[in-house]
Design a protein around this motif. Structure first.
Motif, PDB file in Angstrom:
ATOM      1  N   SER A  36      55.837  42.451  68.073  1.00 15.16           N
ATOM      2  CA  SER A  36      57.193  42.380  67.533  1.00 15.16           C
ATOM      3  C   SER A  36      57.177  41.823  66.122  1.00 15.16           C
ATOM      4  O   SER A  36      57.809  42.365  65.221  1.00 15.16           O
ATOM      5  CB  SER A  36      58.073  41.489  68.414  1.00 15.16           C
ATOM      6  OG  SER A  36      58.177  42.042  69.700  1.00 15.16           O
ATOM      7  N   ILE A  37      56.436  40.728  65.921  1.00 11.69           N
ATOM      8  CA  ILE A  37      56.358  40.092  64.608  1.00 11.69           C
ATOM      9  C   ILE A  37      55.719  41.045  63.609  1.00 11.69           C
ATOM     10  O   ILE A  37      56.210  41.220  62.497  1.00 11.69           O
ATOM     11  CB  ILE A  37      55.572  38.755  64.704  1.00 11.69           C
ATOM     12  CG1 ILE A  37      56.399  37.739  65.497  1.00 11.69           C
ATOM     13  CG2 ILE A  37      55.245  38.218  63.313  1.00 11.69           C
ATOM     14  CD1 ILE A  37      55.593  36.585  66.036  1.00 11.69           C
ATOM     15  N   THR A  38      54.636  41.712  64.024  1.00  7.93           N
ATOM     16  CA  THR A  38      53.953  42.679  63.149  1.00  7.93           C
ATOM     17  C   THR A  38      54.899  43.820  62.812  1.00  7.93           C
ATOM     18  O   THR A  38      54.990  44.239  61.654  1.00  7.93           O
ATOM     19  CB  THR A  38      52.682  43.221  63.840  1.00  7.93           C
ATOM     20  OG1 THR A  38      51.889  42.125  64.268  1.00  7.93           O
ATOM     21  CG2 THR A  38      51.872  44.076  62.891  1.00  7.93           C
ATOM     22  N   GLY A  39      55.627  44.290  63.823  1.00  7.94           N
ATOM     23  CA  GLY A  39      56.586  45.368  63.618  1.00  7.94           C
ATOM     24  C   GLY A  39      57.676  44.972  62.644  1.00  7.94           C
ATOM     25  O   GLY A  39      58.028  45.740  61.742  1.00  7.94           O
ATOM     26  N   TRP A  40      58.215  43.778  62.798  1.00  4.53           N
ATOM     27  CA  TRP A  40      59.266  43.301  61.901  1.00  4.53           C
ATOM     28  C   TRP A  40      58.747  43.151  60.481  1.00  4.53           C
ATOM     29  O   TRP A  40      59.428  43.482  59.518  1.00  4.53           O
ATOM     30  CB  TRP A  40      59.826  41.960  62.401  1.00  4.53           C
ATOM     31  CG  TRP A  40      60.886  42.144  63.433  1.00  4.53           C
ATOM     32  CD1 TRP A  40      60.797  41.876  64.763  1.00  4.53           C
ATOM     33  CD2 TRP A  40      62.214  42.646  63.226  1.00  4.53           C
ATOM     34  NE1 TRP A  40      61.972  42.199  65.388  1.00  4.53           N
ATOM     35  CE2 TRP A  40      62.857  42.651  64.485  1.00  4.53           C
ATOM     36  CE3 TRP A  40      62.904  43.090  62.087  1.00  4.53           C
ATOM     37  CZ2 TRP A  40      64.171  43.097  64.628  1.00  4.53           C
ATOM     38  CZ3 TRP A  40      64.214  43.530  62.239  1.00  4.53           C
ATOM     39  CH2 TRP A  40      64.836  43.533  63.499  1.00  4.53           C
ATOM     40  N   MET A  41      57.503  42.652  60.338  1.00  2.00           N
ATOM     41  CA  MET A  41      56.911  42.476  59.011  1.00  2.00           C
ATOM     42  C   MET A  41      56.733  43.827  58.329  1.00  2.00           C
ATOM     43  O   MET A  41      57.068  43.986  57.158  1.00  2.00           O
ATOM     44  CB  MET A  41      55.566  41.749  59.129  1.00  2.00           C
ATOM     45  CG  MET A  41      55.742  40.249  59.369  1.00  2.00           C
ATOM     46  SD  MET A  41      54.172  39.426  59.695  1.00  2.00           S
ATOM     47  CE  MET A  41      53.453  39.450  58.053  1.00  2.00           C
TER      48      MET A  41
END
Length: 50
Positions: A36-41
């Motif tokens: 999720s964090i990677t996707g948001w970044m």
């Protein structure tokens, strides 16, 4: 003595299964959070370029 043995091993198996499920769940959650964090970044980087 014979009756206690199987019951004890079943309880032990259930405990180890619960532990394995908890460990697996936390691994999945960790993986999901990372994704999720990677996707948001990545999403943020793409939006900044536009």
């Amino acid at each position: 003595m014979n009756e206690i043995g199987p019951a004890h091993s079943i309880a032990g198996a259930m405990t180890s299964t619960k532990k394995a499920v908890c460990e697996g769940y936390s691994k999945v959650m960790q993986l999901w959070m990372t994704e999720s964090i990677t996707g948001w970044m990545l999403h943020g980087m793409i939006r900044q370029r536009e």
